[in-house]
Design an enzyme around this catalytic site. Sequence first.
Site, PDB file in Angstrom:
ATOM      1  N   ARG A 103       1.017  -1.201  -0.124  1.00  0.00           N
ATOM      2  CA  ARG A 103       0.066  -0.009  -0.005  1.00  0.00           C
ATOM      3  C   ARG A 103       0.871   1.353   0.288  1.00  0.00           C
ATOM      4  O   ARG A 103       2.114   1.296  -0.059  1.00  0.00           O
ATOM      5  CB  ARG A 103      -1.033  -0.089   1.213  1.00  0.00           C
ATOM      6  CG  ARG A 103      -0.226   0.116   2.546  1.00  0.00           C
ATOM      7  CD  ARG A 103      -1.125   0.056   3.561  1.00  0.00           C
ATOM      8  NE  ARG A 103      -0.490   0.732   4.780  1.00  0.00           N
ATOM      9  CZ  ARG A 103      -1.124   0.520   6.124  1.00  0.00           C
ATOM     10  NH1 ARG A 103      -2.221  -0.174   6.325  1.00  0.00           N
ATOM     11  NH2 ARG A 103      -0.529   1.144   7.099  1.00  0.00           N
ATOM     12  N   ASN A 141      -5.117   7.874   4.738  1.00  0.00           N
ATOM     13  CA  ASN A 141      -4.853   7.260   6.086  1.00  0.00           C
ATOM     14  C   ASN A 141      -3.435   7.373   6.457  1.00  0.00           C
ATOM     15  O   ASN A 141      -2.231   7.085   5.628  1.00  0.00           O
ATOM     16  CB  ASN A 141      -5.020   5.509   5.888  1.00  0.00           C
ATOM     17  CG  ASN A 141      -4.664   4.791   7.213  1.00  0.00           C
ATOM     18  OD1 ASN A 141      -5.690   5.060   7.875  1.00  0.00           O
ATOM     19  ND2 ASN A 141      -3.823   3.927   7.091  1.00  0.00           N
ATOM     20  N   GLU A 142      -2.970   7.876   7.393  1.00  0.00           N
ATOM     21  CA  GLU A 142      -1.481   7.989   8.037  1.00  0.00           C
ATOM     22  C   GLU A 142      -0.615   8.677   7.049  1.00  0.00           C
ATOM     23  O   GLU A 142       0.258   8.078   6.429  1.00  0.00           O
ATOM     24  CB  GLU A 142      -1.016   6.671   8.423  1.00  0.00           C
ATOM     25  CG  GLU A 142      -1.668   6.235   9.605  1.00  0.00           C
ATOM     26  CD  GLU A 142      -1.111   4.830  10.317  1.00  0.00           C
ATOM     27  OE1 GLU A 142      -0.362   4.213   9.708  1.00  0.00           O
ATOM     28  OE2 GLU A 142      -1.345   4.627  11.578  1.00  0.00           O
ATOM     29  N   GLU A 296      -7.372   4.889  16.008  1.00  0.00           N
ATOM     30  CA  GLU A 296      -7.011   3.212  15.839  1.00  0.00           C
ATOM     31  C   GLU A 296      -6.071   2.947  17.003  1.00  0.00           C
ATOM     32  O   GLU A 296      -5.232   3.710  17.346  1.00  0.00           O
ATOM     33  CB  GLU A 296      -6.081   3.018  14.606  1.00  0.00           C
ATOM     34  CG  GLU A 296      -6.662   3.020  13.117  1.00  0.00           C
ATOM     35  CD  GLU A 296      -5.705   2.842  12.137  1.00  0.00           C
ATOM     36  OE1 GLU A 296      -4.773   2.180  12.297  1.00  0.00           O
ATOM     37  OE2 GLU A 296      -5.878   3.277  10.905  1.00  0.00           O
ATOM     38  N   GLU A 354      -1.842  -8.085   6.794  1.00  0.00           N
ATOM     39  CA  GLU A 354      -2.122  -8.021   8.276  1.00  0.00           C
ATOM     40  C   GLU A 354      -3.086  -9.074   8.619  1.00  0.00           C
ATOM     41  O   GLU A 354      -3.886  -8.750   9.683  1.00  0.00           O
ATOM     42  CB  GLU A 354      -2.563  -6.439   8.499  1.00  0.00           C
ATOM     43  CG  GLU A 354      -1.395  -5.523   8.133  1.00  0.00           C
ATOM     44  CD  GLU A 354      -1.741  -3.934   8.674  1.00  0.00           C
ATOM     45  OE1 GLU A 354      -2.919  -3.860   8.528  1.00  0.00           O
ATOM     46  OE2 GLU A 354      -0.674  -3.382   8.776  1.00  0.00           O
ATOM     47  N   HIS A 357      -3.153  -9.260  12.486  1.00  0.00           N
ATOM     48  CA  HIS A 357      -3.328  -7.976  13.414  1.00  0.00           C
ATOM     49  C   HIS A 357      -4.519  -8.333  14.163  1.00  0.00           C
ATOM     50  O   HIS A 357      -5.465  -8.944  13.745  1.00  0.00           O
ATOM     51  CB  HIS A 357      -3.392  -6.698  12.583  1.00  0.00           C
ATOM     52  CG  HIS A 357      -3.431  -5.496  13.141  1.00  0.00           C
ATOM     53  ND1 HIS A 357      -4.281  -5.101  14.102  1.00  0.00           N
ATOM     54  CD2 HIS A 357      -2.198  -4.639  13.265  1.00  0.00           C
ATOM     55  CE1 HIS A 357      -3.818  -4.062  14.710  1.00  0.00           C
ATOM     56  NE2 HIS A 357      -2.714  -3.746  14.250  1.00  0.00           N
TER      57      HIS A 357
HETATM   58  C1  GLA Z   1      -1.860   1.952  10.880  1.00  0.00           C
HETATM   59  C2  GLA Z   1      -2.889   1.524   9.787  1.00  0.00           C
HETATM   60  C3  GLA Z   1      -3.891   0.532   9.748  1.00  0.00           C
HETATM   61  C4  GLA Z   1      -2.717  -0.806  10.106  1.00  0.00           C
HETATM   62  C5  GLA Z   1      -2.400  -0.508  11.465  1.00  0.00           C
HETATM   63  C6  GLA Z   1      -1.616  -1.813  11.897  1.00  0.00           C
HETATM   64  O1  GLA Z   1      -2.339   2.347  12.064  1.00  0.00           O
HETATM   65  O2  GLA Z   1      -3.579   2.973   9.649  1.00  0.00           O
HETATM   66  O3  GLA Z   1      -4.163   0.506   8.314  1.00  0.00           O
HETATM   67  O4  GLA Z   1      -2.163  -0.856   9.167  1.00  0.00           O
HETATM   68  O5  GLA Z   1      -1.397   0.388  11.383  1.00  0.00           O
HETATM   69  O6  GLA Z   1      -1.252  -1.705  13.309  1.00  0.00           O
END
Ligand code: GLA
Length: 668
Positions: A103, A141-142, A296, A354, A357
Amino acid sequence: MWYGGDYNPEQWPEAVWAEDVALMRRAGVNLVSVGVFAWARLEPEEGRYAFDWLDRVLELLADGGIRVALATPTASPPPWFGLAYPDALTVNRDGVRLTHGSRDTYCLSAPAYRAACVRIARELARRYAGHPALALWHVHNEYGTACYCDHAAAAFRAWLRARYGDLDRLNEAWSTAFWSQHYSAWEQVLPPRATQYLPNPAHLLDFRRFLSAELLAAFGEQKAVLRQATPDVPVTTNFAFGGWVPVDQWQWSREVDLVAIDDYPSESGGGAEEQTAFAADLARSWAGGRPWLLMESAPNIIYTVDLPNGPHPPSRRMHTKEPGRMLRHSLSHVARGSRGAMFFQWRAPRGGAEQWHAAMVPHAGPDSRVFREVCELGGLLARLGEAGVADSRVVAEVAVVWDPQAWWALQGSHTPHADMDYLAAVRDAHRVLWRRGVAVDFVHPEAGLSAYRMVVVPRLYLVSDRAAANLASYVENGGHLVVTYFSGIVDAACRVRLGGYPGAFRDLLGIRVEEFYPLPAGETVDLSTGDVGRMWCERVHLTGAEAVARYAGGVLDGLPAITRHRHGAGAAWYVSTELADEAYARVLDEAYARVRGAPEPPPTGVELVRRTGQDATWLFALNHTDQPRQVAATGVDLVSGEQVTGAVRLAPGGAAVIRTGAAAPPHT
Ligand code: GLA
C-alpha cells in the site's frame, strides 16, 4: 463517545455484513471507518465507479444506528493506477521505483496521483452527501509517505524558492561552502537521495519540512472538495506517530476539524502504559485542549516487542494483551480527552498482509475473551457518554516542549553521541512526571506558556530565535523552566549557535558550556548528590546561575552538573548529564515544589487522571499492576456502578471512573 473501528466489508462476502451489524450493536459500536483501503472496489477501472456495494453497506449501518467515518481510499491506489501512471509510483532514496503490491505506493507530488485522489474524493462526496450514516470524513490514512523522484524534486525546489527566494540564501542556510556543495542553479537542488557519505543536515531538515507542507497541501485538496459537497461534515485524517513520519502535527492540527491519532505502543511491559499516556497527552495538546479522537489502536495482540533489556536482536514475537489491558488503555485515552475509542480493526481478516493483526472480532469469532471485553468497553463508554464526560477538560499546570522539527534536525545530524534520541528525551520527561501523577500538556516552543507553572525543555537541539525569546520571556515573567542537555544548540537552519553552548539559552540559564564529554555505554560519572550521570557530561561554567549538583571525580571534578538561575521573576534549571528516572524526578520535584508544593504521587503502578467539567469532576483510576490498590475518592464509580465513599478499591488490572460533583447519573 464514539466507539468502533476500521470496518472493511469489501474483504467479506455480503452474507457476513448483517452479522457484522448485529455484533456491532451488541458491542455498542456507534462509529466505523469505512473504505480506508477500498479504492480498487470503488473504482475498478479508471473513471468507472462501483458504489452499489458501498450503498448497501451504508444502508445496513444506518439501519443499525451506526454512523460512518467515510474514508477517501487514497492510501492504496489500485494496480491499474500504477500501470497507467508509472511515473506516479514511489521512488525511494536509492532511486528504486517501487511497484504495486503493498500500500502507500505513490508520489504525493505526482500530478496524476493528486488528480486521481481529488476525483475519487469528489465522487464519494457527491454520492454520499446527506447520507444519514455519514458522520465524519476520514481522508487518506496516516499521511507520511516520502518520495525522491523527479516530481518530488520539482515540488521541493518550488517550496525552497518560496522559502528562500534566491539561491544565495539557500546556500547560506544550508552551509553549502562545506564539502563544495554550493548550488549555482536551482536545477542542481535535489531531494536528499542516497549519497556517498554523510548528508547535509540542513538539506535533510528542509526536505522533512517540505514533505510536511506537501502532504498537507494534498490533504487540503481533498478537504476542499469534501467541504464543498458537505459543508457540515467534519473532515479529519489519522495521524501516525514515529521517527519516519514527516508531519508537523502542530501545523496539521490547525487544518483538521478533529485531531485523530493512531496509537500502537511498541512495548509490552509497563512502557506500553507510559506510551499510551504520552500519545494521548500529545493528541490533546495538538488539539489545543479540545476533544480529539483515538482513531486506531490494537484491541489485542501488539506488533512490536522491543524491550531495552531484552534479547539482542530483539525477538519478533507479538504480545497478547492481558485481560483488562485494552479497557485500561482505552480509558487512558478517554481520560486525556479522546471522544471515544476506535480500533484497527473490526473483524480479523482471513488473508492479506495484516492477517495476524488484532481485531474486535478475532479469528475465533464473537465467542471469545476479546469480543467479551469489546462489549464490556462499549457498555462503559456509553455510560461515560451519557454522563457527560466528553464535555470535561484536563487541566495541566506543567508543560513539556515538543517540536517535531527539533526531532528531525537531531535525526539528520552526525551528533557527538549516536544514542541521543529526541523522542527518548521527551518520553523520559513525560514518564517521570506521569509516574508522579502530574498532568502534562505538550507545547510548541513558540506557543504561549503563561498557563503553566513549570515547563520542561528536553533535548531541544534546534531552537528558533523566536522560541528562544519566548522561553526567556516565560521565565522573566515568573515561569519555572527545566532545560536538559543538548538543547538550544543549533538555529532553524541547523547551524551551531557560537560562543559557548547552549547558544540559545546561555543568558537565560546563566551558564556557558565550553565542551562536551560523551561517555561510552556502561560508563557513569558521579555527582555530588550521590546520583550518577551517564551517556554525557559537559564542562559547565557559571555566569549567574548557582550549582545545584556538581561532578564528583574525573576531569570535571567540582564543576557544575545541575544549575539553577534566577532570571526576572522566575528560575531556569539546567541538567547537563543523563540522569536515571529517580534522580530526574528529584530535580523536577524540587523545581515543581517551589511553584506548587511537593507532588503527591499516586500508588505505584496506578494512573490517575482528573477531568473537570462545568458541574462535575471525573477521576480516572487505572491499576496497571497485578495487585489490588486503593485510591482516595468519593462519588459514583461508572465502571462498577457503585457509590464510593472515601476510597475506591481497584482490583488487579482494574479501573474506576469516579464522578463527583452534581447529582450522579443513573447507572444502567
Ligand atoms: C496503521 C494503519 C492500519 C494498520 C495498522 C496496523 O495504523 O492505519 O491500516 O495497518 O497500522 O497496526
